[in-house]
Design a protein around this motif. Sequence first.
Motif, PDB file in Angstrom:
ATOM      1  N   ARG A 175       0.833  -1.201   0.000  1.00 21.44           N
ATOM      2  CA  ARG A 175       0.000   0.000   0.000  1.00 21.44           C
ATOM      3  C   ARG A 175       0.864   1.247   0.000  1.00 21.44           C
ATOM      4  O   ARG A 175       0.622   2.191  -0.761  1.00 21.44           O
ATOM      5  N   ALA A 176       1.871   1.225   0.874  1.00 21.57           N
ATOM      6  CA  ALA A 176       2.748   2.400   0.986  1.00 21.57           C
ATOM      7  C   ALA A 176       3.452   2.662  -0.339  1.00 21.57           C
ATOM      8  O   ALA A 176       3.586   3.808  -0.781  1.00 21.57           O
ATOM      9  N   MET A 223       2.443   1.869  -3.375  1.00 24.30           N
ATOM     10  CA  MET A 223       1.518   2.398  -4.375  1.00 24.30           C
ATOM     11  C   MET A 223       1.239   3.872  -4.108  1.00 24.30           C
ATOM     12  O   MET A 223       1.261   4.700  -5.023  1.00 24.30           O
ATOM     13  N   ILE A 224       0.962   4.184  -2.827  1.00 22.55           N
ATOM     14  CA  ILE A 224       0.694   5.581  -2.490  1.00 22.55           C
ATOM     15  C   ILE A 224       1.903   6.429  -2.815  1.00 22.55           C
ATOM     16  O   ILE A 224       1.794   7.516  -3.405  1.00 22.55           O
ATOM     17  N   GLY A 225       3.105   5.926  -2.439  1.00 24.02           N
ATOM     18  CA  GLY A 225       4.332   6.687  -2.649  1.00 24.02           C
ATOM     19  C   GLY A 225       4.560   6.964  -4.123  1.00 24.02           C
ATOM     20  O   GLY A 225       4.868   8.106  -4.514  1.00 24.02           O
ATOM     21  N   PHE A 243       2.393   7.035  -6.590  1.00 23.96           N
ATOM     22  CA  PHE A 243       1.403   7.950  -7.138  1.00 23.96           C
ATOM     23  C   PHE A 243       1.662   9.381  -6.662  1.00 23.96           C
ATOM     24  O   PHE A 243       1.596  10.337  -7.440  1.00 23.96           O
ATOM     25  N   MET A 244       1.956   9.538  -5.357  1.00 18.46           N
ATOM     26  CA  MET A 244       2.191  10.880  -4.811  1.00 18.46           C
ATOM     27  C   MET A 244       3.419  11.512  -5.442  1.00 18.46           C
ATOM     28  O   MET A 244       3.412  12.708  -5.775  1.00 18.46           O
ATOM     29  N   CYS A 303       7.489  17.939   1.731  1.00 17.10           N
ATOM     30  CA  CYS A 303       7.361  16.593   1.184  1.00 17.10           C
ATOM     31  C   CYS A 303       7.697  15.542   2.225  1.00 17.10           C
ATOM     32  O   CYS A 303       7.078  14.478   2.278  1.00 17.10           O
ATOM     33  N   ALA A 319       1.882   9.910   5.312  1.00 16.42           N
ATOM     34  CA  ALA A 319       1.468   8.755   4.514  1.00 16.42           C
ATOM     35  C   ALA A 319       1.837   7.454   5.220  1.00 16.42           C
ATOM     36  O   ALA A 319       1.024   6.522   5.307  1.00 16.42           O
ATOM     37  N   GLY A 338      -0.351   6.990   8.246  1.00 16.62           N
ATOM     38  CA  GLY A 338      -1.697   6.644   7.820  1.00 16.62           C
ATOM     39  C   GLY A 338      -1.810   5.194   7.418  1.00 16.62           C
ATOM     40  O   GLY A 338      -2.739   4.488   7.808  1.00 16.62           O
ATOM     41  N   VAL A 339      -0.824   4.716   6.635  1.00 17.37           N
ATOM     42  CA  VAL A 339      -0.874   3.323   6.189  1.00 17.37           C
ATOM     43  C   VAL A 339      -0.803   2.381   7.386  1.00 17.37           C
ATOM     44  O   VAL A 339      -1.477   1.352   7.436  1.00 17.37           O
ATOM     45  N   ARG A 382      -6.371   1.012   8.780  1.00 21.49           N
ATOM     46  CA  ARG A 382      -6.485  -0.151   7.909  1.00 21.49           C
ATOM     47  C   ARG A 382      -7.894  -0.283   7.351  1.00 21.49           C
ATOM     48  O   ARG A 382      -8.121  -0.850   6.321  1.00 21.49           O
TER      49      ARG A 382
END
Lengths: 464, 244
Positions: B165-166, B168-170, B172-173, B194, B201, B204-205, B209
């Motif tokens: 998850r981290a 993917m978020i990373g 994209f961000m 940043c 982020a 949050g991850v 959940r």
Amino acid sequence: MAASIALKTFVGLRHSSPETNAITISKPAASPPRTHFRITASKSSPRVTGRNLRVAVIGGGPAGGSAAETLAKGGIETFLIERKMDNCKPCGGAIPLCMVGEFDLPLDIIDRRVTKMKMISPSNVAVDIGRTLKPHEYIGMVRREVLDAYLRDRAATAGATVINGLFLKMDLPQSKTAPYVLHYTDYNSKTGGSGEKKSLEVDAIIGADGANSRVAKGINAGDYEYAIAFQERIKIPDDKMKYYEDLAEMYVGDDVSPDFYGWVFPKCDHVAVGTGTVTHKGDIKKLQVATRLRARDKIQGGKIIRVEAHPIPEHPRPRRVLDRVALVGDAAGYVTKCSGEGIYFAAKSGRMCAEAIVEGSENGKRAVDESDLRVYLEKWDKTYWPTYKVLDILQKVFYRSNPAREAFVEMCADEYVQKMTFDSYLYKRVVPGNPLDDLKLAFNTIGSLVRANALTREMEKLNL
Amino acid sequence: MSMAIFSPKLPSFTPHSHAKAHLGLRPSYLPLRHLEKLQPPLVMSSDSASGVAPTAPEETPVTSGVESLGSNGSATPPPVAVESVNGFQDARWIGGTWDLKQFEKDGNTNWDAVIDAEVKRRKWMEDSPQSSNNEEPVVFDTSIIPWWAWMKRFHLPEAELLNGRAAMIGFFMAYFVDSLTGVGLVDQMSNFFCKTLLFVAVAGVLLVRKNEDFETIKKLVDETTFYDKQWQAAWQDETSEKKK
């Protein structure tokens, strides 16, 4: 300035008091509490002329008894009002070791010395604790009627007037110097069964009348959340009683209580099997059945001789002091979380409040007001806040769910935990241990919690 | 009322063993229940009766218990066949703990199987609580299972999920910020804002959940200070009194 001058002349004029002051009170010029918003009115409050300060203690349990004794010894005219002199209170009956010393309790008041405890987890993992106790250390089990009567008698010997009566209501004073008027039903007089309505004028009141305190209602002290503790006294066969000779048991689990624990405590010649809850009061009978089931093999063949229940406060009332009325003990809500211990704190708070009144009134010579009673509140909060907070954290962490309880029981097997637990329970000290051991303990606790929660998640998968 | 109480507690039991469980439990309870019927006047002293249900419902289970016994005729002698309720039974559960020798696979202990067995046992115990016995005490401790077995089974899959998850978020961000500001990944890392975003982020991850976790975290934060507020209520009162 004027206050200290008034003090000097007052001291010069006072006759030497006939009462032997067994309790050493710090000298009258002791500084009033130093918080900036407190008014030190008592030091300039008027002398009580011609008589001593009158204080009524409503309720004759441990809190009332010890408050009345301290007041009487301090030279104050004390009235102790108790509605039922032989009240057999539904109570666990456990007192810590320090109480015996601090309150000079005779050893024959203690029916049993519990030196071993068994903690039983939801999946029946049983852990014995008590290995770390020294030979002279124990948890005392008392009968409340015996303890309460002893403390009341001692108060009477010290000079308190013990009144067998039911407190009805109090009239609040109209001015700062006017007395409180108490209305009560006196059972002492010979006028048949229902007692005689009487009234009494006093200068200050200590409300020690327990969880359903009328004094608290009288001063709009506010409500607290409370647990219902339900207990059955069971007489079990002698061979089974031998097992409980010096051992108490604690059962944890959702079946036994969703937020507290079930217990089997030995009493003088029978055991008390009970449980309690805050959130599921309606299910208390079901929880009791479950507790009996868990202990079934050990109490088999037993006969229930008494069923009793009582509310237990979970936290202090919003208001514990108003003008010249103070609450102590269960009436104030001084029961700890996690263990639900109340006897020691009731007695200690009664004594502390009485000491504050004795000191503030200079052995009964001056009137007291709210600031003197706040002295007691401040001292109490400062001394015992760490204990209450730690127990609250323990309850929040370990009574949360079944996996948390499994972890709790697992942790109890650790010797360091046992030592810390007993030290803090028996002596009421939150002793910081060796930091390295503390770190290891934290590590192990987290490990236990993680493992237990992981197992529970797997259990939930089985359900689906 | 108690009859209804018993049934939900034994869902995994067949009706046959359920009835047996009833019989097994009833005889030893009968004397207690009988006395309880006589107890009502003693229940609770006068002023503490708040919120505690009366013992009247106790009457029904006693009579129905007697009925079921009576209808079975002479099947009254205690524990007819109560093995099913007499503690956890399993071939590998010996002396109140798991016999690790029976979990061997290729010369090593199969820790996963131990974990599975314990999970089943706890589930069974939760569904049908047992009397704790002194003759056969349970002494199992989860710490006998080594830490790496726990890691492999529980931590690693979850770690994989969260890292995924981290990542993917990373990704994209980083792309999003780059497209908006033209700042590349390396330069983003040296920027304070940043770095803060990165920290948020990751936190949050880790913490959130499920959707419900937002509420849960808020409640937890309230919980930590609730008790303190209750204790300080007496002092709040004083400051407001002074203003009068």
